[in-house]
Design an enzyme around this catalytic site. Structure first.
Site, PDB file in Angstrom:
ATOM      1  N   ASP A   9       0.935  -1.133  -0.061  1.00  0.00           N
ATOM      2  CA  ASP A   9      -0.201   0.139  -0.016  1.00  0.00           C
ATOM      3  C   ASP A   9       0.843   1.269  -0.389  1.00  0.00           C
ATOM      4  OD1 ASP A   9      -3.168   0.311   1.311  1.00  0.00           O
ATOM      5  OD2 ASP A   9      -1.693   2.246   0.735  1.00  0.00           O
ATOM      6  N   ASP A  10       0.656   1.819  -1.112  1.00  0.00           N
ATOM      7  CA  ASP A  10       1.263   3.573  -0.973  1.00  0.00           C
ATOM      8  C   ASP A  10       1.192   4.629   0.418  1.00  0.00           C
ATOM      9  OD1 ASP A  10      -1.117   3.877  -2.070  1.00  0.00           O
ATOM     10  OD2 ASP A  10      -0.455   6.176  -2.177  1.00  0.00           O
ATOM     11  N   MET A  55      -5.702   1.377  -5.774  1.00  0.00           N
ATOM     12  CA  MET A  55      -4.676   2.806  -5.878  1.00  0.00           C
ATOM     13  C   MET A  55      -3.422   2.979  -5.449  1.00  0.00           C
ATOM     14  SD  MET A  55      -7.694   3.934  -7.691  1.00  0.00           S
ATOM     15  CE  MET A  55      -7.580   5.946  -7.400  1.00  0.00           C
ATOM     16  N   ASP A 330      10.771 -69.659 -15.434  1.00  0.00           N
ATOM     17  CA  ASP A 330      11.814 -69.316 -15.983  1.00  0.00           C
ATOM     18  C   ASP A 330      11.922 -69.369 -17.750  1.00  0.00           C
ATOM     19  OD1 ASP A 330      14.484 -68.216 -14.564  1.00  0.00           O
ATOM     20  OD2 ASP A 330      15.210 -69.187 -16.096  1.00  0.00           O
ATOM     21  N   ASN A 338      18.919 -62.149 -24.946  1.00  0.00           N
ATOM     22  CA  ASN A 338      20.280 -60.651 -24.990  1.00  0.00           C
ATOM     23  C   ASN A 338      20.809 -60.467 -25.487  1.00  0.00           C
ATOM     24  OD1 ASN A 338      18.325 -58.478 -23.421  1.00  0.00           O
ATOM     25  ND2 ASN A 338      18.979 -59.712 -20.990  1.00  0.00           N
ATOM     26  N   ASP A 347      14.017 -56.908 -23.533  1.00  0.00           N
ATOM     27  CA  ASP A 347      12.827 -55.961 -22.813  1.00  0.00           C
ATOM     28  C   ASP A 347      11.581 -56.995 -24.045  1.00  0.00           C
ATOM     29  OD1 ASP A 347      14.180 -55.431 -20.916  1.00  0.00           O
ATOM     30  OD2 ASP A 347      14.839 -53.115 -21.702  1.00  0.00           O
ATOM     31  N   GLU A 373      14.640 -62.518 -14.992  1.00  0.00           N
ATOM     32  CA  GLU A 373      13.552 -63.259 -16.835  1.00  0.00           C
ATOM     33  C   GLU A 373      13.049 -64.510 -15.872  1.00  0.00           C
ATOM     34  OE1 GLU A 373      17.115 -63.070 -16.459  1.00  0.00           O
ATOM     35  OE2 GLU A 373      17.432 -65.561 -16.898  1.00  0.00           O
TER      36      GLU A 373
HETATM   37 MG   LIG Z   1      -3.708   3.495  -2.283  1.00  0.00          MG
END
Ligand SMILES: [Mg+2]
Length: 457
Positions: A9-10, A55, A330, A338, A347, A373
């Protein structure tokens, strides 16, 4: 609840007035006397709510708000605009600038504290979400946070419980195109309706001829399904004590009649936003829990989940004198898959195997990736004879249909060895059950692979 509030606030006397009230409630207070200072303080972080005068010379509150809301570093900080009394056009401009709420001068204590606390709660949820988004890279959360309410396509689902027809009509008109509004005049019916439908906000009028609206608030707070639904009380002038009692019971906000459309919209927006953040947080917790017990590659349960559930399933079977079987599978010579096709190829095989495994077991069976696996399926209410048939079906389905690898339509032959064991009558343990399945698997491997060996009782 402690939080850091920035008062802008001013006029120094106005700053002090708010500062004293906030300090009395144990908030930490920062101050600024102009827009640029306010923005700088917000950029430096650690501001939870901004109370912003409209303001001010040079840069007015609207411009400050607009700048805060357009900078990603400060956009999440709730802004309360403080406007002169009856300046409806100011409120509209404030909302357009992205303000989260507004208060009118002279600022009423109860309003100040209710709104600041409500926005501090919203801010702490946002912070939590931002934290999770950065740690889990949850895209959904990032998106939710960056979304502007005004552009959100889903209107909030709201229940209004109010027996006065003229009031209902006014609110319906105010929220047209802003909310998906259901209305009931009967507080008892309203309670059940709130419990049955998932509303994002419930607005309760205090003006019932022979019903205590706070009873309804406390009922909604004590029921599981409505515990977290935001409640806004629509009160009359002079009902401060009732409002304070309501806030203690857990209502989230209130509006004084005559209701102002901008105020109603802003308050509803804050509550709905908070509800949505909350829901998102809960969902992300659920997701985290799911991730902790799920194998990321195959989507099956992981070993941790098996370890924590197998004993329970075992105990239940023994107590009910029901059979229970386990199979360990398994993949044969997986290392050579692989080696020949790389880990991506490996994968792909694991994922496809998991898919076929899942297809061949029931919903009540517990299928998990045990590691590498190796996969384990726990089958409640299944004796050794049936379990062996299931295992044989899986073995055949793997061996008969080659696995596709890569994008060029290459396929490879895959086989699986399976060991099956079942709970023995008399003395048996989980460890012994698993050991027998493991032994059976070993026999299947040493007997030439691509076969099922059952150690059924
Ligand atoms: Mg003011």
């Amino acid at each position: 609840m402690t939080a850091r509030i920035l008062v802008v606030d001013d006029i120094p006397a106005n700053v002090r007035l708010l500062e004293v009230r906030l300090l009395a409630e144990y908030f930490e207070v920062l101050t600024a006397s102009n827009g640029p200072d306010a923005i700088e303080t917000c950029e430096n972080g650690k501001v939870d709510v901004v109370l912003l005068d409209v303001m001010m010379p040079d840069m007015d509150g609207f411009e400050v708000c607009r700048r805060l809301k357009s900078d990603p570093a400060t956009a999440h900080i709730p802004v309360v605009m403080i406007t002169a009394l009856d300046q409806v056009s100011d409120r509209v401009r404030g909302l357009e600038a992205g303000a989260d709420d507004f208060l009118t001068k002279p600022v009423n204590d109860l309003q100040l504290m209710t709104r600041v606390k409500s926005l501090v709660r919203l801010k702490s949820l946002t912070d939590e979400l931002r934290l999770r988004a950065s740690t889990t890279r949850n895209i959904g959360i990032e998106e939710l946070l960056s979304r502007n309410y005004a552009s959100e396509d889903t209107m909030p689902k709201v229940l209004l419980i109010d027996e006065r027809k003229s009031s209902v009509e006014r609110i319906q008109k105010m929220l047209r195109d802003r909310a998906d509004l259901d209305v009931t005049g009967d507080p008892h019916a309203g309670f059940f309706q709130a419990a049955e439908t998932s509303y994002e906000c419930v607005m309760i009028s205090t003006a019932f001829a022979d019903f205590d609206p706070l009873r309804l608030c406390s009922q909604l707070r004590s029921l599981d399904r409505t515990r977290f639904v935001p409640i806004i009380l629509l009160a009359e002038e002079g009902e401060e004590e009732r409002i304070i009692r309501g806030l203690e019971l857990g209502i989230n906000d209130y509006l004084m009649r005559p209701i102002d459309q901008q105020e109603l919209t802003a308050r509803l927006r804050t509550q709905v936003r908070r509800k949505r953040y909350n829901d998102q947080l809960r969902a992300s917790v659920t997701q985290t829990i799911e991730m902790a017990v799920t194998d990321g590659l195959t989507g099956l349960h992981n070993r941790r989940y098996l370890d924590s559930h197998l004993q329970t399933l075992f105990d239940r079977a023994v107590a009910r004198r029901r059979p229970l079987s386990v199979m360990i599978t398994d993949l044969d010579r997986f290392k050579s898959i692989n080696d020949a096709h790389g880990h991506d190829g490996g994968d792909e095989v694991l994922r496809e195997f998991a898919r076929r495994l899942r297809k061949n077991v029931r919903g009540i069976d517990l299928a998990c990736r045990f590691g590498g696996e190796e996969f384990v399926v726990v089958m409640p209410d299944t004796d050794g004879v049936v379990a062996e048939k299931v295992a044989e079906r899986i073995r055949a389905e793997i061996a008969q249909m080659p696995f596709a690898i890569g994008a060029d339509g290459k396929t490879i032959e895959v086989t699986v060895s399976v060991g099956v064991s079942s709970v023995l009558k008399g003395v048996d343990t989980v460890a012994a059950l698993m050991k027998r399945a493991d032994l059976a698997l070993y026999e299947a491997k040493s007997g030439g692979r691509n076969r099922v060996v059952a150690k059924a009782a």
